[in-house]
Write a protein that holds these residues in place. Structure first.
Motif, PDB file in Angstrom:
ATOM      1  N   GLU A 162       0.834  -1.203   0.000  1.00  0.00           N
ATOM      2  CA  GLU A 162       0.000   0.000   0.000  1.00  0.00           C
ATOM      3  C   GLU A 162       0.870   1.256   0.000  1.00  0.00           C
ATOM      4  OE1 GLU A 162      -3.865   1.053   2.554  1.00  0.00           O
ATOM      5  OE2 GLU A 162      -2.003   1.151   3.729  1.00  0.00           O
ATOM      6  N   ALA A 163       1.922   1.254   0.816  1.00  0.00           N
ATOM      7  CA  ALA A 163       2.799   2.427   0.908  1.00  0.00           C
ATOM      8  C   ALA A 163       3.473   2.722  -0.424  1.00  0.00           C
ATOM      9  CB  ALA A 163       3.844   2.207   1.999  1.00  0.00           C
ATOM     10  N   GLU A 164       3.888   1.675  -1.134  1.00  0.00           N
ATOM     11  CA  GLU A 164       4.552   1.915  -2.418  1.00  0.00           C
ATOM     12  C   GLU A 164       3.575   2.477  -3.441  1.00  0.00           C
ATOM     13  OE1 GLU A 164       7.479  -0.173  -5.732  1.00  0.00           O
ATOM     14  OE2 GLU A 164       6.718  -1.366  -4.040  1.00  0.00           O
ATOM     15  N   VAL A 165       2.333   1.991  -3.448  1.00  0.00           N
ATOM     16  CA  VAL A 165       1.334   2.545  -4.356  1.00  0.00           C
ATOM     17  C   VAL A 165       1.139   4.036  -4.075  1.00  0.00           C
ATOM     18  CG1 VAL A 165      -1.114   2.519  -4.984  1.00  0.00           C
ATOM     19  CG2 VAL A 165       0.127   0.366  -4.722  1.00  0.00           C
ATOM     20  N   LEU A 166       0.984   4.393  -2.805  1.00  0.00           N
ATOM     21  CA  LEU A 166       0.774   5.799  -2.444  1.00  0.00           C
ATOM     22  C   LEU A 166       1.991   6.632  -2.793  1.00  0.00           C
ATOM     23  CD1 LEU A 166      -1.038   5.252   0.955  1.00  0.00           C
ATOM     24  CD2 LEU A 166      -2.018   6.307  -1.082  1.00  0.00           C
ATOM     25  N   ASP A 167       3.180   6.115  -2.550  1.00  0.00           N
ATOM     26  CA  ASP A 167       4.398   6.868  -2.878  1.00  0.00           C
ATOM     27  C   ASP A 167       4.508   7.102  -4.383  1.00  0.00           C
ATOM     28  OD1 ASP A 167       5.112   7.007  -0.226  1.00  0.00           O
ATOM     29  OD2 ASP A 167       6.595   5.386  -0.328  1.00  0.00           O
ATOM     30  N   ARG A 168       4.207   6.077  -5.156  1.00  0.00           N
ATOM     31  CA  ARG A 168       4.300   6.222  -6.613  1.00  0.00           C
ATOM     32  C   ARG A 168       3.273   7.242  -7.131  1.00  0.00           C
ATOM     33  NH1 ARG A 168       7.187   2.644  -9.771  1.00  0.00           N
ATOM     34  NH2 ARG A 168       8.314   1.040  -8.597  1.00  0.00           N
ATOM     35  N   LEU A 169       2.054   7.181  -6.619  1.00  0.00           N
ATOM     36  CA  LEU A 169       1.034   8.128  -7.070  1.00  0.00           C
ATOM     37  C   LEU A 169       1.395   9.554  -6.662  1.00  0.00           C
ATOM     38  CD1 LEU A 169      -2.185   6.064  -6.309  1.00  0.00           C
ATOM     39  CD2 LEU A 169      -1.275   6.638  -8.567  1.00  0.00           C
ATOM     40  N   ALA A 170       1.917   9.730  -5.462  1.00  0.00           N
ATOM     41  CA  ALA A 170       2.329  11.072  -5.021  1.00  0.00           C
ATOM     42  C   ALA A 170       3.445  11.607  -5.907  1.00  0.00           C
ATOM     43  CB  ALA A 170       2.766  11.026  -3.559  1.00  0.00           C
ATOM     44  N   ARG A 171       4.395  10.757  -6.278  1.00  0.00           N
ATOM     45  CA  ARG A 171       5.487  11.193  -7.147  1.00  0.00           C
ATOM     46  C   ARG A 171       4.967  11.538  -8.540  1.00  0.00           C
ATOM     47  NH1 ARG A 171       7.751   8.148 -10.653  1.00  0.00           N
ATOM     48  NH2 ARG A 171       7.348   6.188  -9.532  1.00  0.00           N
ATOM     49  N   LEU A 172       4.084  10.696  -9.079  1.00  0.00           N
ATOM     50  CA  LEU A 172       3.527  10.972 -10.405  1.00  0.00           C
ATOM     51  C   LEU A 172       2.738  12.278 -10.417  1.00  0.00           C
ATOM     52  CD1 LEU A 172       2.389   7.347 -11.278  1.00  0.00           C
ATOM     53  CD2 LEU A 172       4.144   8.649 -12.507  1.00  0.00           C
ATOM     54  N   ALA A 173       2.040  12.571  -9.322  1.00  0.00           N
ATOM     55  CA  ALA A 173       1.317  13.841  -9.230  1.00  0.00           C
ATOM     56  C   ALA A 173       2.286  15.005  -9.151  1.00  0.00           C
ATOM     57  CB  ALA A 173       0.390  13.823  -8.025  1.00  0.00           C
ATOM     58  N   ALA A 174       3.342  14.868  -8.345  1.00  0.00           N
ATOM     59  CA  ALA A 174       4.329  15.941  -8.208  1.00  0.00           C
ATOM     60  C   ALA A 174       5.053  16.203  -9.524  1.00  0.00           C
ATOM     61  CB  ALA A 174       5.328  15.577  -7.119  1.00  0.00           C
ATOM     62  N   GLU A 175       5.252  15.174 -10.323  1.00  0.00           N
ATOM     63  CA  GLU A 175       5.902  15.319 -11.625  1.00  0.00           C
ATOM     64  C   GLU A 175       4.959  15.854 -12.692  1.00  0.00           C
ATOM     65  OE1 GLU A 175       9.016  11.533 -11.126  1.00  0.00           O
ATOM     66  OE2 GLU A 175       7.219  11.356 -12.390  1.00  0.00           O
ATOM     67  N   GLY A 176       3.668  15.993 -12.365  1.00  0.00           N
ATOM     68  CA  GLY A 176       2.703  16.455 -13.352  1.00  0.00           C
ATOM     69  C   GLY A 176       2.269  15.380 -14.319  1.00  0.00           C
ATOM     70  N   ARG A 177       2.533  14.105 -13.997  1.00  0.00           N
ATOM     71  CA  ARG A 177       2.126  13.008 -14.880  1.00  0.00           C
ATOM     72  C   ARG A 177       0.642  12.671 -14.704  1.00  0.00           C
ATOM     73  NH1 ARG A 177       6.316  10.693 -17.731  1.00  0.00           N
ATOM     74  NH2 ARG A 177       8.273  11.677 -17.135  1.00  0.00           N
ATOM     75  N   ILE A 178       0.144  12.798 -13.470  1.00  0.00           N
ATOM     76  CA  ILE A 178      -1.277  12.570 -13.229  1.00  0.00           C
ATOM     77  C   ILE A 178      -1.860  13.817 -12.575  1.00  0.00           C
ATOM     78  CG2 ILE A 178      -0.921  10.089 -12.996  1.00  0.00           C
ATOM     79  CD1 ILE A 178      -1.369  10.377  -9.995  1.00  0.00           C
ATOM     80  N   SER A 179      -3.131  14.037 -12.829  1.00  0.00           N
ATOM     81  CA  SER A 179      -3.825  15.186 -12.256  1.00  0.00           C
ATOM     82  C   SER A 179      -4.339  14.876 -10.853  1.00  0.00           C
ATOM     83  CB  SER A 179      -4.993  15.587 -13.170  1.00  0.00           C
ATOM     84  OG  SER A 179      -5.829  16.530 -12.553  1.00  0.00           O
ATOM     85  N   ARG A 180      -4.929  13.692 -10.694  1.00  0.00           N
ATOM     86  CA  ARG A 180      -5.543  13.325  -9.421  1.00  0.00           C
ATOM     87  C   ARG A 180      -6.014  11.889  -9.510  1.00  0.00           C
ATOM     88  NH1 ARG A 180      -8.792  15.999 -12.795  1.00  0.00           N
ATOM     89  NH2 ARG A 180     -10.978  15.413 -13.043  1.00  0.00           N
ATOM     90  N   VAL A 181      -6.387  11.348  -8.381  1.00  0.00           N
ATOM     91  CA  VAL A 181      -7.159  10.108  -8.339  1.00  0.00           C
ATOM     92  C   VAL A 181      -8.575  10.527  -7.974  1.00  0.00           C
ATOM     93  CG1 VAL A 181      -7.489   7.877  -7.233  1.00  0.00           C
ATOM     94  CG2 VAL A 181      -5.167   8.724  -7.661  1.00  0.00           C
ATOM     95  N   GLY A 182      -9.483  10.381  -8.886  1.00  0.00           N
ATOM     96  CA  GLY A 182     -10.827  10.887  -8.653  1.00  0.00           C
ATOM     97  C   GLY A 182     -11.757  10.481  -9.768  1.00  0.00           C
ATOM     98  N   ALA A 183     -12.731  11.334 -10.033  1.00  0.00           N
ATOM     99  CA  ALA A 183     -13.798  10.956 -10.955  1.00  0.00           C
ATOM    100  C   ALA A 183     -13.994  11.993 -12.050  1.00  0.00           C
ATOM    101  CB  ALA A 183     -15.117  10.769 -10.199  1.00  0.00           C
ATOM    102  N   THR A 184     -14.546  11.518 -13.152  1.00  0.00           N
ATOM    103  CA  THR A 184     -15.168  12.400 -14.130  1.00  0.00           C
ATOM    104  C   THR A 184     -16.671  12.109 -14.079  1.00  0.00           C
ATOM    105  OG1 THR A 184     -14.817  10.779 -15.900  1.00  0.00           O
ATOM    106  CG2 THR A 184     -13.141  12.481 -15.621  1.00  0.00           C
TER     107      THR A 184
END
Length: 333
Positions: free
Chosen positions: A38-60
């Motif tokens: 779980e920690a690695e998933v959260l760390d990877r998503l936080a890094r991808l967000a900080a790099e501007g690769r992803i906008s968010r985890v959420g909905a359209t």
């Protein structure tokens, strides 16, 4: 394949742009499927967000179900582009703003809780900029999924579903606003969302499940920033067609590999185009080739059309659904 993304990042993004778990520890569940903690998933998503690769985890959210929106175009002189872009992007209801190659060169999507809100904000932007603006309201959506596969070429989205608006409840608006702005990257994001709303966790999760099954939440998962992942040649193609012609052309183009968005809008004085398709590609040549293949495949080669390539992106965020002040501050993105 995008540079600097390792295979695990690619698997994480590809597997979770839809179907985000509505359960007690969703990031742990995602990790189990990928062989990660779980920690690695959260760390990877936080890094991808900080790099501007992803906008968010959420909905359209399916368009015109619980909120209103319009596509707006302006003719902005070269010397005023940065100033107008800053003014428009500062409006909370503007969730996408692009400079495109055309005489009508500045395009943005204006969203809000209802049509009156959208109309009042558009009128204010016209007044503040001193510029005319095309108001191009959505009529029909054939494909607005906008998920991006990093490991497959021209993957098609799931077939669209008609949203069941009758299943909306009065308390759904703030839940949907929270989802469009993004869940917190923490072990219990549903609990964090419920705490911000002052509601029971089980109630919020239950409503999210219902809204997903109703098609009001059109996609729940990782929302990427496509330009930073390699889709840098993005073309909006506008087609001069009658509503009757669009009856067949819209669904056909929406199901065509390489067409990432497809919808019908109302025309405006001096702007006859009704059908819009987006092509997100890795190069201009690839985008134009996709367009030519689509036109030939569906007998549209002789249809009048214009191709508007994006030049600059000024804003990309979630839509404004709930204008209540508590959503404008302190929300994790």
């Amino acid at each position: 394949m995008p540079e600097r993304l390792d295979p695990t990042d690619i698997r994480l993004i590809d597997a979770n742009q839809r179907g985000f778990p509505v359960c007690d520890r969703p990031f742990a569940e995602i990790g189990r499927a990928l062989g990660l903690s779980e920690a690695e998933v959260l760390d990877r998503l936080a890094r991808l967000a900080a790099e501007g690769r992803i906008s968010r985890v959420g909905a359209t959210v399916a368009p015109n179900t619980i909120s209103a929106s319009t596509l707006v175009a302006m003719r902005v002189p070269d010397g005023r582009i940065d100033g107008v872009a800053a003014l428009v992007a500062g409006e909370p209801g503007v969730n996408h703003a692009y400079l495109r190659e055309h005489d009508w060169n500045f395009w943005f999507v204006l969203t809000g809780p209802d049509s009156a809100y959208v109309e009042s904000r558009l009128e204010r932007l016209r007044r503040d900029t001193g510029l005319a603006a095309l108001d191009l309201r959505l009529r029909r959506a054939f494909n607005v999924d906008l998920g991006f596969s990093l490991s497959k070429t021209n993957a098609l989205p799931p077939a669209p579903r008609a949203p069941r608006r009758e299943l909306l409840e009065p308390g759904d608006r703030p839940i949907l606003q929270g989802l469009t702005e993004g869940l917190e990257l923490c072990p219990d994001p549903w609990g964090a969302l419920a705490a911000r709303l002052g509601r029971a966790r089980a109630e919020v999760m239950g409503r999210v499940r219902e809204l997903g099954e109703a098609g009001i939440i059109s996609r729940l998962g990782i929302i990427v920033r496509h330009r930073s992942l390699g889709w840098t040649a993005n073309a909006m193609v506008v087609w001069d067609m009658t509503p009757e012609e669009i009856d067949s052309a819209g669904p056909a183009l929406a199901a065509t590999p390489g067409i990432t968005l497809c919808y019908e809008r109302r025309p405006a004085p001096g702007w006859p185009y009704r059908l819009y398709t987006m092509i997100h590609a890795k190069s201009r040549a690839e985008a134009l080739a996709t367009l030519e293949r689509a036109a030939e495949a569906h007998g549209l080669a002789s249809v009048r059309r214009e191709v508007l390539f994006s030049v600059r992106c000024f804003k990309q965020s979630g839509a404004l659904i709930d204008a209540a002040p508590h959503w404008r501050a302190g929300v994790a993105r």
